[in-house]
Scaffold this active site. Structure first.
Site, PDB file in Angstrom:
ATOM      1  N   LYS A  24     -15.539 -50.785 -86.603  1.00  0.00           N
ATOM      2  CA  LYS A  24     -16.479 -50.321 -85.523  1.00  0.00           C
ATOM      3  C   LYS A  24     -16.316 -48.654 -85.536  1.00  0.00           C
ATOM      4  O   LYS A  24     -17.557 -48.266 -85.612  1.00  0.00           O
ATOM      5  CB  LYS A  24     -16.143 -51.001 -84.506  1.00  0.00           C
ATOM      6  CG  LYS A  24     -17.199 -50.557 -83.377  1.00  0.00           C
ATOM      7  CD  LYS A  24     -17.225 -51.796 -82.137  1.00  0.00           C
ATOM      8  CE  LYS A  24     -15.963 -51.681 -81.154  1.00  0.00           C
ATOM      9  NZ  LYS A  24     -15.938 -50.695 -80.281  1.00  0.00           N
ATOM     10  N   ARG A  29     -19.399 -43.525 -86.901  1.00  0.00           N
ATOM     11  CA  ARG A  29     -19.060 -42.071 -87.314  1.00  0.00           C
ATOM     12  C   ARG A  29     -19.950 -42.109 -88.619  1.00  0.00           C
ATOM     13  O   ARG A  29     -20.508 -40.966 -88.845  1.00  0.00           O
ATOM     14  CB  ARG A  29     -17.643 -41.648 -87.681  1.00  0.00           C
ATOM     15  CG  ARG A  29     -16.922 -41.667 -86.353  1.00  0.00           C
ATOM     16  CD  ARG A  29     -15.524 -41.963 -86.411  1.00  0.00           C
ATOM     17  NE  ARG A  29     -14.655 -41.289 -85.233  1.00  0.00           N
ATOM     18  CZ  ARG A  29     -14.562 -42.187 -84.059  1.00  0.00           C
ATOM     19  NH1 ARG A  29     -15.187 -43.543 -84.285  1.00  0.00           N
ATOM     20  NH2 ARG A  29     -13.650 -41.758 -83.147  1.00  0.00           N
ATOM     21  N   ARG A 125     -18.315 -46.918 -66.613  1.00  0.00           N
ATOM     22  CA  ARG A 125     -17.277 -46.571 -67.141  1.00  0.00           C
ATOM     23  C   ARG A 125     -17.481 -44.760 -67.029  1.00  0.00           C
ATOM     24  O   ARG A 125     -18.454 -44.092 -66.903  1.00  0.00           O
ATOM     25  CB  ARG A 125     -17.257 -46.727 -68.595  1.00  0.00           C
ATOM     26  CG  ARG A 125     -17.114 -48.119 -68.622  1.00  0.00           C
ATOM     27  CD  ARG A 125     -16.985 -48.981 -70.064  1.00  0.00           C
ATOM     28  NE  ARG A 125     -15.837 -48.371 -70.866  1.00  0.00           N
ATOM     29  CZ  ARG A 125     -15.542 -48.297 -72.377  1.00  0.00           C
ATOM     30  NH1 ARG A 125     -16.404 -48.834 -72.993  1.00  0.00           N
ATOM     31  NH2 ARG A 125     -14.399 -47.942 -72.777  1.00  0.00           N
ATOM     32  N   GLN A 172     -12.091 -41.022 -78.192  1.00  0.00           N
ATOM     33  CA  GLN A 172     -13.558 -40.736 -78.114  1.00  0.00           C
ATOM     34  C   GLN A 172     -13.769 -39.371 -77.679  1.00  0.00           C
ATOM     35  O   GLN A 172     -14.749 -38.600 -77.930  1.00  0.00           O
ATOM     36  CB  GLN A 172     -14.134 -41.630 -76.935  1.00  0.00           C
ATOM     37  CG  GLN A 172     -14.019 -42.823 -77.815  1.00  0.00           C
ATOM     38  CD  GLN A 172     -14.623 -44.252 -76.510  1.00  0.00           C
ATOM     39  OE1 GLN A 172     -14.723 -43.911 -75.477  1.00  0.00           O
ATOM     40  NE2 GLN A 172     -14.762 -45.388 -77.260  1.00  0.00           N
ATOM     41  N   ASP A 318      -6.875 -51.178 -78.345  1.00  0.00           N
ATOM     42  CA  ASP A 318      -7.898 -52.362 -78.365  1.00  0.00           C
ATOM     43  C   ASP A 318      -7.361 -53.369 -78.419  1.00  0.00           C
ATOM     44  O   ASP A 318      -8.147 -54.790 -78.328  1.00  0.00           O
ATOM     45  CB  ASP A 318      -9.142 -51.989 -79.406  1.00  0.00           C
ATOM     46  CG  ASP A 318      -9.970 -50.990 -78.851  1.00  0.00           C
ATOM     47  OD1 ASP A 318     -10.084 -50.372 -77.707  1.00  0.00           O
ATOM     48  OD2 ASP A 318     -10.552 -50.282 -79.743  1.00  0.00           O
TER      49      ASP A 318
HETATM   50  C1  S3P Z   1     -12.549 -45.581 -80.085  1.00  0.00           C
HETATM   51  C2  S3P Z   1     -11.844 -45.004 -79.368  1.00  0.00           C
HETATM   52  C3  S3P Z   1     -10.919 -45.825 -78.275  1.00  0.00           C
HETATM   53  C4  S3P Z   1     -11.136 -47.150 -78.564  1.00  0.00           C
HETATM   54  C5  S3P Z   1     -12.447 -47.634 -78.865  1.00  0.00           C
HETATM   55  C6  S3P Z   1     -13.120 -46.850 -80.026  1.00  0.00           C
HETATM   56  C7  S3P Z   1     -13.270 -44.727 -81.167  1.00  0.00           C
HETATM   57  O1  S3P Z   1     -11.497 -45.331 -77.247  1.00  0.00           O
HETATM   58  O2  S3P Z   1     -10.813 -48.078 -77.364  1.00  0.00           O
HETATM   59  O3  S3P Z   1     -13.012 -49.150 -79.007  1.00  0.00           O
HETATM   60  O4  S3P Z   1     -13.956 -45.083 -81.995  1.00  0.00           O
HETATM   61  O5  S3P Z   1     -12.960 -43.458 -81.166  1.00  0.00           O
HETATM   62  P1  S3P Z   1     -10.701 -44.238 -76.318  1.00  0.00           P
HETATM   63  O6  S3P Z   1     -11.134 -43.141 -76.936  1.00  0.00           O
HETATM   64  O7  S3P Z   1     -11.460 -44.403 -74.583  1.00  0.00           O
HETATM   65  O8  S3P Z   1      -9.193 -44.518 -76.022  1.00  0.00           O
END
Ligand code: S3P
Length: 434
Positions: A24, A29, A125, A172, A318
């Site tokens: 995912k 990206r 969120r 993120q 996750d």
């Molecule tokens: C992700 C970062 C994670 C993860 C999410 C995907 C990403 O979140 O939990 O499912 O693709 O950068 P956080 O940055 O909030 O930890």
């Protein structure tokens, strides 16, 4: 309210060889960077789940021609680093935190005004974690006083690079700031309190954008361009994790998960299961498009409870819902600490899993930043997924070791990350019906 309910009968074992859908994080990206690149990017193995499709639709809404997806193949006709067009409507990111947080960084320095919205879960969120550093860079990002959606991003802001010490371990947020940094004057650096997934840094480099890394600090210089680069998306270790735990807890299991991404910033689930006594072997390790990949063989093993090492927490963030199921099947006590981020995922995953495990008869004590679980015999019962894909799939896996049926409510969001879950689970030995 969604009406998809999983009914899972107890028992079963997992055998065979399967390939779970594409990663995912990498799928999101690939669309973002392919859209902003000069030239045409071909993506294979793309995850056709609702989250990645929301990202794809957002870039179409901003004028990018994207062909597909067709059996995981997507062709993106890049518009260049500043070529996005003003969308006619708010961009709807659905359930996807990755879409909203990375896009807010990418859009902060464009010449267009954009409003970002999402579903009920995403609308609760926290977004201050991206609004604050973007504002420090000079961006104009407006939300309500709670710091939640909708986000209004005003175009034509002139951004300056910052040196950002991230208060939480979040890929993120790191990605958001680095992507805004492409449009900023000077250097932008992010220091992370613990290593988080580095797909943004790797893929920027694959698209010819230099990112330097010095320990926990990643930096780039604004003003560069991206060059199209074909992307082969590996299978998602976060989806494979359901089958890793399933095979580990179900006696007689022996399953191989093909072509799974084993980026070192994502393999906490393997390390934790191995520390619990899991029988996991990596086969055919290889590099695919800048990301390490392997086939993963998992056989049943008697698991022991452990104190989960703090350094593994961001690397398995996750995977905790399904790791809690592993802990419920283990001999002894498992303790998780330092995982307060779980409370602000698609649901409050600490509370959601503790409530469900207790309904199944497990002694699971939620704490502010984790959980204490005593392994034991699971019974059956009806549990709530809180419309969270990973909670739904975790309780489906739990049925392998339950003594009676498990019914899981509101499972339609499984489509956000793992559209084939039910058929793959059923064909490999989980007694699941919808
Ligand atoms: C992700 C970062 C994670 C993860 C999410 C995907 C990403 O979140 O939990 O499912 O693709 O950068 P956080 O940055 O909030 O930890």
């Amino acid at each position: 309210m969604s009406a998809t309910t999983f009914h899972v009968a107890p028992g079963g074992k997992l055998t065979g060889s399967i390939r779970v859908p594409g990663d995912k994080s990498i799928s999101h990206r690939s669309i973002m960077f392919g859209s902003l690149a000069d030239g045409v990017t071909e993506v294979t193995g793309f995850l056709e789940g609702d989250d990645a499709l929301a990202t794809l639709q957002a870039f179409r809404d901003m004028g990018v021609q994207i062909d597909g997806p067709e059996t995981g193949r997507v062709t993106i006709h890049g518009v260049g680093i500043s070529g996005l067009k003003q969308p006619d409507q708010p961009l709807d990111m659905g359930n996807s935190g990755t879409s909203i947080r990375l896009l807010s960084g990418l859009l902060a320095g464009q010449g267009i005004d954009v409003t970002l919205v999402g579903d009920r879960s995403l609308s609760k969120r926290p977004m201050r974690r991206v609004i604050d550093p973007l504002t420090e860079m000079g961006a104009v990002v407006e939300s309500n006083e709670k710091g939640t959606l909708p986000l209004h991003i005003k175009g034509n802001a002139s951004l300056r690079g910052i040196d950002y010490a991230m208060p939480m371990a979040s890929a993120q947020v790191k990605s958001c700031v680095l992507l805004a940094g492409i449009y900023a004057d000077g250097d932008t650096c992010v220091t992370e309190p613990a290593p988080t997934r580095d797909h943004t840094e790797r893929m920027l480099q694959a698209f010819g954008y230099e990112v330097t890394r010095n320990g926990s600090r990643a930096c780039l210089t604004g003003g560069g361009r991206l060059t199209a680069s074909d992307i082969e998306v590996p299978a998602d270790i976060s989806s494979a994790a359901f089958f890793m735990v399933a095979a580990s807890i179900a006696p007689g299991s022996d399953i191989t998960l093909e072509h799974v991404g084993i980026n070192p910033t994502r393999i906490g689930v393997i390390n934790i299961l191995k520390a619990m006594g899991g029988d996991i072997t990596l086969l055919n390790e290889r590099m695919v498009g800048g990301e390490p990949v392997a086939d993963i063989q998992v056989r049943y093993a008697a698991l022991n409870g452990i104190d989960i090492p703090l350094d593994q927490v961001p690397l398995a963030i996750d995977e905790f819902p399904v790791l809690f199921v592993a802990a419920a099947c283990a001999d002894g006590t498992t303790i998780l600490r330092g995982a307060e981020e779980l409370r602000v995922k698609e649901s409050d995953r600490i509370q959601a899993m503790a409530d469900g495990l207790r309904i199944l008869g497990i002694d699971a004590e939620p704490t502010p930043d984790g959980m204490i679980i005593q392994g034991g015999q699971m019974g059956g019962g009806c549990v709530e997924s809180h419309e969270d894909h990973r909670i739904s799939m975790s309780f489906a896996v739990a049925a392998l070791r339950a003594s009676d049926d498990i019914v899981i409510n509101d499972c339609s969001n499984v489509n956000t990350s793992f559209p084939d879950f039910v058929s793959l689970a059923a064909s490999s030995g989980i007694k699941i019906n919808v």
